[in-house]
Design an enzyme around this catalytic site. Structure first.
Site, PDB file in Angstrom:
ATOM      1  N   ARG A 147       0.814  -1.216   0.000  1.00  0.00           N
ATOM      2  CA  ARG A 147       0.000   0.000   0.000  1.00  0.00           C
ATOM      3  C   ARG A 147       0.845   1.263   0.000  1.00  0.00           C
ATOM      4  O   ARG A 147       0.386   2.312  -0.422  1.00  0.00           O
ATOM      5  CB  ARG A 147      -1.001  -0.027   1.156  1.00  0.00           C
ATOM      6  CG  ARG A 147      -2.103  -1.072   0.954  1.00  0.00           C
ATOM      7  CD  ARG A 147      -3.064  -1.135   2.120  1.00  0.00           C
ATOM      8  NE  ARG A 147      -2.416  -1.447   3.374  1.00  0.00           N
ATOM      9  CZ  ARG A 147      -2.217  -2.663   3.846  1.00  0.00           C
ATOM     10  NH1 ARG A 147      -2.657  -3.711   3.180  1.00  0.00           N
ATOM     11  NH2 ARG A 147      -1.610  -2.860   5.001  1.00  0.00           N
TER      12      ARG A 147
ATOM     13  N   GLU B 198       5.172  -8.410  14.950  1.00  0.00           N
ATOM     14  CA  GLU B 198       4.545  -8.907  16.164  1.00  0.00           C
ATOM     15  C   GLU B 198       4.176 -10.386  16.043  1.00  0.00           C
ATOM     16  O   GLU B 198       3.962 -11.063  17.039  1.00  0.00           O
ATOM     17  CB  GLU B 198       3.316  -8.060  16.551  1.00  0.00           C
ATOM     18  CG  GLU B 198       2.254  -7.940  15.494  1.00  0.00           C
ATOM     19  CD  GLU B 198       2.451  -6.794  14.512  1.00  0.00           C
ATOM     20  OE1 GLU B 198       1.444  -6.307  13.986  1.00  0.00           O
ATOM     21  OE2 GLU B 198       3.597  -6.395  14.233  1.00  0.00           O
TER      22      GLU B 198
END
Length: 173
Positions: free
Chosen positions: A61, A98
C-alpha cells in the site's frame, strides 16, 4: 492536532486479518478523488522544500501513496519489496513483526550516495518495516531526509523504534 476530514474515509474492520486486530482499510480513501488528493498533498507538504531526490515506497500500500507523493515532490520513485520479488541485485534487511519475521529488499543501484530520500508507507504500527526500509536506504549511502505515513497507530509505539528518523503522520489513532 485533529485528524483531517479525509480520515472519515478510513474504514475500520474488526478481527482482520485475525481476531483482536482492528484493520484500518484505506481503500475507501483511495477511491475518493478529493480525499486521496488531499492525503497525498498532506504527505508531501512537510517535505516540499527538503530537496528530496527519491521517494522510497514500501510494498504494497505504500506504493499507492508513494508514487503520487514522488510526483508532488518532483522526485523519483524507488520500490522496497518483500524478499524475492525484485529481479536485479538487491540489498536485504530483515526485521521482526509482532507475529513473525520478514525481510524487505531494494535494488542495489536504486539509490546513490548523498541522495535525499523520503520513505512513504501507509501505516506505522510497530516500526519494523520502516526501520528496515531506513536501514536499506542508509546502506546505499543515501540519506533518509524523513518518513511520511498516512496512519500512525500510537498504541503500538512504532515511533519509539525510529527515534532518529524525522517522521510525519497524517492521521493518528
Amino acid at each position: 492536532m485533529p485528524n483531517p476530514p479525509y480520515a472519515d474515509l478510513i474504514r475500520d474492520i474488526p478481527d482482520f486479518p485475525r481476531p483482536g486486530i482492528l484493520f484500518r482499510d484505506i481503500t475507501p480513501l483511495l477511491g475518493d478523488a478529493e480525499g486521496f488528493a488531499a492525503a497525498v498533498r498532506d504527505l508531501a507538504a512537510p517535505y516540499r522544500n527538503a530537496s528530496i531526490d527519491r521517494v522510497v515506497a514500501v510494498e504494497a500500500r505504500g506504493y499507492l501513496l508513494g508514487a503520487p507523493v514522488a510526483l508532488e515532490l518532483g522526485a523519483g520513485l524507488v520500490p522496497v519489496r518483500k524478499k524475492g520479488k525484485l529481479p536485479y541485485e538487491v540489498l536485504r534487511a530483515e526485521y521482526t513483526l509482532e507475529y513473525g519475521e520478514e525481510a524487505v529488499e531494494v535494488h542495489r543501484d536504486a539509490l546513490r550516495p548523498g541522495e535525499r530520500v523520503l520513505i512513504v508507507d501507509d501505516v506505522l504500527a510497530t516500526g519494523g518495516t520502516m526501520a528496515a526500509a531506513a536501514a536499506l536506504v542508509e546502506r546505499t549511502g543515501a540519506a533518509v531526509a524523513g518518513a511520511a505515513v498516512l496512519i500512525e497507530l500510537m498504541a503500538l509505539r512504532g515511533r519509539d523504534r525510529l527515534q532518529e528518523l524525522p517522521l510525519t503522520a497524517s492521521i493518528v489513532y
